[in-house]
Design a protein around this motif. Structure first.
Motif, PDB file in Angstrom:
ATOM      1  N   VAL A  55       3.632  73.382  16.477  1.00 46.42           N
ATOM      2  CA  VAL A  55       3.773  74.642  17.178  1.00 46.42           C
ATOM      3  C   VAL A  55       3.977  75.730  16.142  1.00 46.42           C
ATOM      4  CG1 VAL A  55       5.174  75.933  18.840  1.00 46.42           C
ATOM      5  CG2 VAL A  55       4.759  73.492  19.178  1.00 46.42           C
ATOM      6  N   THR A  56       3.320  76.850  16.356  1.00 50.47           N
ATOM      7  CA  THR A  56       3.455  77.958  15.430  1.00 50.47           C
ATOM      8  C   THR A  56       3.774  79.235  16.198  1.00 50.47           C
ATOM      9  OG1 THR A  56       2.400  79.110  13.572  1.00 50.47           O
ATOM     10  CG2 THR A  56       0.993  78.556  15.444  1.00 50.47           C
ATOM     11  N   ASP A  57       4.303  80.184  15.476  1.00 46.78           N
ATOM     12  CA  ASP A  57       4.548  81.497  16.056  1.00 46.78           C
ATOM     13  C   ASP A  57       3.202  82.196  16.222  1.00 46.78           C
ATOM     14  OD1 ASP A  57       6.070  83.543  17.064  1.00 46.78           O
ATOM     15  OD2 ASP A  57       6.805  84.251  15.119  1.00 46.78           O
ATOM     16  N   CYS A  58       3.187  83.412  16.611  1.00 44.56           N
ATOM     17  CA  CYS A  58       1.965  84.158  16.902  1.00 44.56           C
ATOM     18  C   CYS A  58       0.955  84.051  15.759  1.00 44.56           C
ATOM     19  CB  CYS A  58       2.307  85.621  17.150  1.00 44.56           C
ATOM     20  SG  CYS A  58       0.869  86.607  17.610  1.00 44.56           S
ATOM     21  N   ILE A  59      -0.276  83.697  16.101  1.00 44.09           N
ATOM     22  CA  ILE A  59      -1.337  83.632  15.091  1.00 44.09           C
ATOM     23  C   ILE A  59      -2.315  84.788  15.235  1.00 44.09           C
ATOM     24  CG2 ILE A  59      -1.140  81.179  14.634  1.00 44.09           C
ATOM     25  CD1 ILE A  59      -3.470  80.663  16.470  1.00 44.09           C
ATOM     26  N   ASP A  60      -1.912  85.803  15.997  1.00 41.66           N
ATOM     27  CA  ASP A  60      -2.618  87.084  16.064  1.00 41.66           C
ATOM     28  C   ASP A  60      -4.010  86.987  16.680  1.00 41.66           C
ATOM     29  OD1 ASP A  60      -2.633  89.820  15.813  1.00 41.66           O
ATOM     30  OD2 ASP A  60      -3.315  89.819  13.747  1.00 41.66           O
ATOM     31  N   ALA A  61      -4.126  86.168  17.710  1.00 42.61           N
ATOM     32  CA  ALA A  61      -5.364  86.110  18.496  1.00 42.61           C
ATOM     33  C   ALA A  61      -4.969  86.228  19.969  1.00 42.61           C
ATOM     34  CB  ALA A  61      -6.115  84.816  18.214  1.00 42.61           C
ATOM     35  N   CYS A  62      -4.081  87.166  20.232  1.00 44.10           N
ATOM     36  CA  CYS A  62      -3.429  87.293  21.542  1.00 44.10           C
ATOM     37  C   CYS A  62      -4.408  87.480  22.695  1.00 44.10           C
ATOM     38  CB  CYS A  62      -2.437  88.453  21.514  1.00 44.10           C
ATOM     39  SG  CYS A  62      -1.128  88.222  20.290  1.00 44.10           S
ATOM     40  N   GLU A  63      -5.524  88.110  22.444  1.00 41.37           N
ATOM     41  CA  GLU A  63      -6.495  88.331  23.518  1.00 41.37           C
ATOM     42  C   GLU A  63      -7.108  87.026  24.019  1.00 41.37           C
ATOM     43  OE1 GLU A  63      -8.766  88.698  19.620  1.00 41.37           O
ATOM     44  OE2 GLU A  63      -6.782  89.219  20.362  1.00 41.37           O
ATOM     45  N   HIS A  64      -6.852  85.917  23.322  1.00 39.91           N
ATOM     46  CA  HIS A  64      -7.389  84.611  23.700  1.00 39.91           C
ATOM     47  C   HIS A  64      -6.300  83.647  24.182  1.00 39.91           C
ATOM     48  CE1 HIS A  64     -11.349  85.545  22.092  1.00 39.91           C
ATOM     49  NE2 HIS A  64     -10.750  86.039  21.026  1.00 39.91           N
ATOM     50  N   GLY A  65      -5.086  84.130  24.419  1.00 38.90           N
ATOM     51  CA  GLY A  65      -3.963  83.260  24.739  1.00 38.90           C
ATOM     52  C   GLY A  65      -4.198  82.438  26.005  1.00 38.90           C
ATOM     53  N   ASN A  66      -3.801  81.259  25.969  1.00 35.54           N
ATOM     54  CA  ASN A  66      -3.154  80.382  25.024  1.00 35.54           C
ATOM     55  C   ASN A  66      -4.170  79.872  24.006  1.00 35.54           C
ATOM     56  OD1 ASN A  66      -0.516  80.378  26.113  1.00 35.54           O
ATOM     57  ND2 ASN A  66      -1.023  78.783  27.539  1.00 35.54           N
ATOM     58  N   VAL A  67      -3.799  79.946  22.744  1.00 32.15           N
ATOM     59  CA  VAL A  67      -4.693  79.532  21.658  1.00 32.15           C
ATOM     60  C   VAL A  67      -4.254  78.180  21.122  1.00 32.15           C
ATOM     61  CG1 VAL A  67      -5.560  80.105  19.361  1.00 32.15           C
ATOM     62  CG2 VAL A  67      -5.188  81.925  21.038  1.00 32.15           C
ATOM     63  N   ILE A  68      -5.232  77.307  20.926  1.00 34.21           N
ATOM     64  CA  ILE A  68      -5.024  75.998  20.308  1.00 34.21           C
ATOM     65  C   ILE A  68      -6.093  75.837  19.243  1.00 34.21           C
ATOM     66  CG2 ILE A  68      -5.128  73.500  20.667  1.00 34.21           C
ATOM     67  CD1 ILE A  68      -3.963  73.947  23.449  1.00 34.21           C
ATOM     68  N   VAL A  69      -5.671  75.443  18.036  1.00 32.49           N
ATOM     69  CA  VAL A  69      -6.603  75.217  16.944  1.00 32.49           C
ATOM     70  C   VAL A  69      -6.614  73.717  16.647  1.00 32.49           C
ATOM     71  CG1 VAL A  69      -7.237  75.788  14.571  1.00 32.49           C
ATOM     72  CG2 VAL A  69      -6.043  77.488  15.981  1.00 32.49           C
ATOM     73  N   VAL A  70      -7.804  73.123  16.686  1.00 34.09           N
ATOM     74  CA  VAL A  70      -7.955  71.692  16.408  1.00 34.09           C
ATOM     75  C   VAL A  70      -8.537  71.552  15.014  1.00 34.09           C
ATOM     76  CG1 VAL A  70      -9.006  69.521  17.125  1.00 34.09           C
ATOM     77  CG2 VAL A  70      -8.342  71.216  18.848  1.00 34.09           C
ATOM     78  N   GLN A  71      -7.731  71.021  14.108  1.00 35.44           N
ATOM     79  CA  GLN A  71      -8.170  70.821  12.731  1.00 35.44           C
ATOM     80  C   GLN A  71      -8.589  69.361  12.557  1.00 35.44           C
ATOM     81  OE1 GLN A  71      -4.440  72.461  11.269  1.00 35.44           O
ATOM     82  NE2 GLN A  71      -5.618  74.027  10.210  1.00 35.44           N
ATOM     83  N   PRO A  72      -9.693  69.132  11.854  1.00 31.65           N
ATOM     84  CA  PRO A  72     -10.192  67.760  11.721  1.00 31.65           C
ATOM     85  C   PRO A  72      -9.267  66.872  10.906  1.00 31.65           C
ATOM     86  CG  PRO A  72     -11.432  69.250  10.315  1.00 31.65           C
ATOM     87  CD  PRO A  72     -10.506  70.100  11.124  1.00 31.65           C
ATOM     88  N   SER A  73      -9.413  65.591  11.123  1.00 30.86           N
ATOM     89  CA  SER A  73      -8.723  64.608  10.287  1.00 30.86           C
ATOM     90  C   SER A  73      -9.353  64.650   8.901  1.00 30.86           C
ATOM     91  CB  SER A  73      -8.903  63.209  10.890  1.00 30.86           C
ATOM     92  OG  SER A  73     -10.291  62.853  10.865  1.00 30.86           O
ATOM     93  N   ALA A  74      -8.761  63.946   7.959  1.00 30.69           N
ATOM     94  CA  ALA A  74      -9.349  63.872   6.616  1.00 30.69           C
ATOM     95  C   ALA A  74     -10.760  63.300   6.693  1.00 30.69           C
ATOM     96  CB  ALA A  74      -8.465  63.026   5.703  1.00 30.69           C
ATOM     97  N   GLU A  75     -10.934  62.272   7.502  1.00 30.02           N
ATOM     98  CA  GLU A  75     -12.253  61.654   7.661  1.00 30.02           C
ATOM     99  C   GLU A  75     -13.234  62.625   8.337  1.00 30.02           C
ATOM    100  OE1 GLU A  75     -14.254  57.626   9.611  1.00 30.02           O
ATOM    101  OE2 GLU A  75     -12.164  58.108  10.047  1.00 30.02           O
ATOM    102  N   GLY A  76     -12.754  63.348   9.324  1.00 27.83           N
ATOM    103  CA  GLY A  76     -13.593  64.331  10.008  1.00 27.83           C
ATOM    104  C   GLY A  76     -14.014  65.462   9.095  1.00 27.83           C
ATOM    105  N   ARG A  77     -13.095  65.927   8.258  1.00 27.72           N
ATOM    106  CA  ARG A  77     -13.430  66.991   7.308  1.00 27.72           C
ATOM    107  C   ARG A  77     -14.468  66.492   6.305  1.00 27.72           C
ATOM    108  NH1 ARG A  77     -11.862  72.020   6.183  1.00 27.72           N
ATOM    109  NH2 ARG A  77     -10.046  71.982   7.525  1.00 27.72           N
ATOM    110  N   ARG A  82     -14.899  71.122  10.823  1.00 27.81           N
ATOM    111  CA  ARG A  82     -14.120  72.308  10.485  1.00 27.81           C
ATOM    112  C   ARG A  82     -13.190  72.628  11.648  1.00 27.81           C
ATOM    113  NH1 ARG A  82     -15.065  70.714   6.425  1.00 27.81           N
ATOM    114  NH2 ARG A  82     -16.441  71.471   4.824  1.00 27.81           N
ATOM    115  N   PRO A  83     -12.148  73.402  11.406  1.00 26.00           N
ATOM    116  CA  PRO A  83     -11.238  73.760  12.499  1.00 26.00           C
ATOM    117  C   PRO A  83     -11.978  74.435  13.651  1.00 26.00           C
ATOM    118  CG  PRO A  83     -10.288  74.345  10.390  1.00 26.00           C
ATOM    119  CD  PRO A  83     -11.708  73.957  10.129  1.00 26.00           C
ATOM    120  N   VAL A  84     -11.576  74.088  14.856  1.00 28.10           N
ATOM    121  CA  VAL A  84     -12.159  74.664  16.061  1.00 28.10           C
ATOM    122  C   VAL A  84     -11.065  75.431  16.781  1.00 28.10           C
ATOM    123  CG1 VAL A  84     -13.261  74.157  18.274  1.00 28.10           C
ATOM    124  CG2 VAL A  84     -13.846  72.798  16.249  1.00 28.10           C
ATOM    125  N   TRP A  85     -11.323  76.709  17.006  1.00 30.56           N
ATOM    126  CA  TRP A  85     -10.374  77.584  17.694  1.00 30.56           C
ATOM    127  C   TRP A  85     -10.734  77.627  19.166  1.00 30.56           C
ATOM    128  CZ3 TRP A  85      -6.767  81.228  15.378  1.00 30.56           C
ATOM    129  CH2 TRP A  85      -6.581  81.000  14.018  1.00 30.56           C
TER     130      TRP A  85
END
Length: 133
Positions: A55-77, A82-85
């Protein structure tokens, strides 16, 4: 590497799900969403090695709230993931689709459920730099 060292070697890094809970996301500014249940569901469904939730504090994409960023595993990277917003993640079905995608491998290893394309957005470079690793 000795047998003992291999046994104690850390597992490859799993997918990371970053959930914004800042000034807009996760607050009454987005009515009708059980924000605590959303976070609890992600944590429950991604226990073990499938993924980790932070969980993080505001990531400054408020117009898209609720925002979730999915970052790949080491194998996926390594496979090109790449991260998907994802924005406007305000219903339980979207949360379930995210968990399913990560259990299937996440970015770089599995195609997301088609409906998640509707949630994807590209934030500004300045915003991305605050979250992407």
């Amino acid at each position: 590497m000795s047998r003992r060292n291999r046994k104690n070697a850390p597992a490859a890094a799993p997918c990371t799900v970053t959930v914004c809970r800042g000034c807009c996301c996760g607050t009454p500014k987005i009515p009708g969403v059980d924000h605590a249940a959303q976070l609890a569901r992600l944590r429950r469904e991604l226990t073990g090695t499938d993924g980790r939730v932070r969980v993080t504090d505001c990531i400054d994409a408020c117009e898209h709230g609720n925002v979730i960023v999915v970052q790949p595993s080491a194998e996926g990277r390594a496979a090109g993931g790449r991260p998907v917003w994802l924005g406007l993640v305000n219903d339980p079905d979207a949360t379930a689709d995210i968990a399913t995608w990560i259990r299937d491998g996440g970015p770089g290893l599995a195609e997301p459920p088609g409906v998640l394309d509707l949630y994807a957005f590209t934030p500004s470079r300045r915003v991305r730099q605050g979250v992407d690793a």
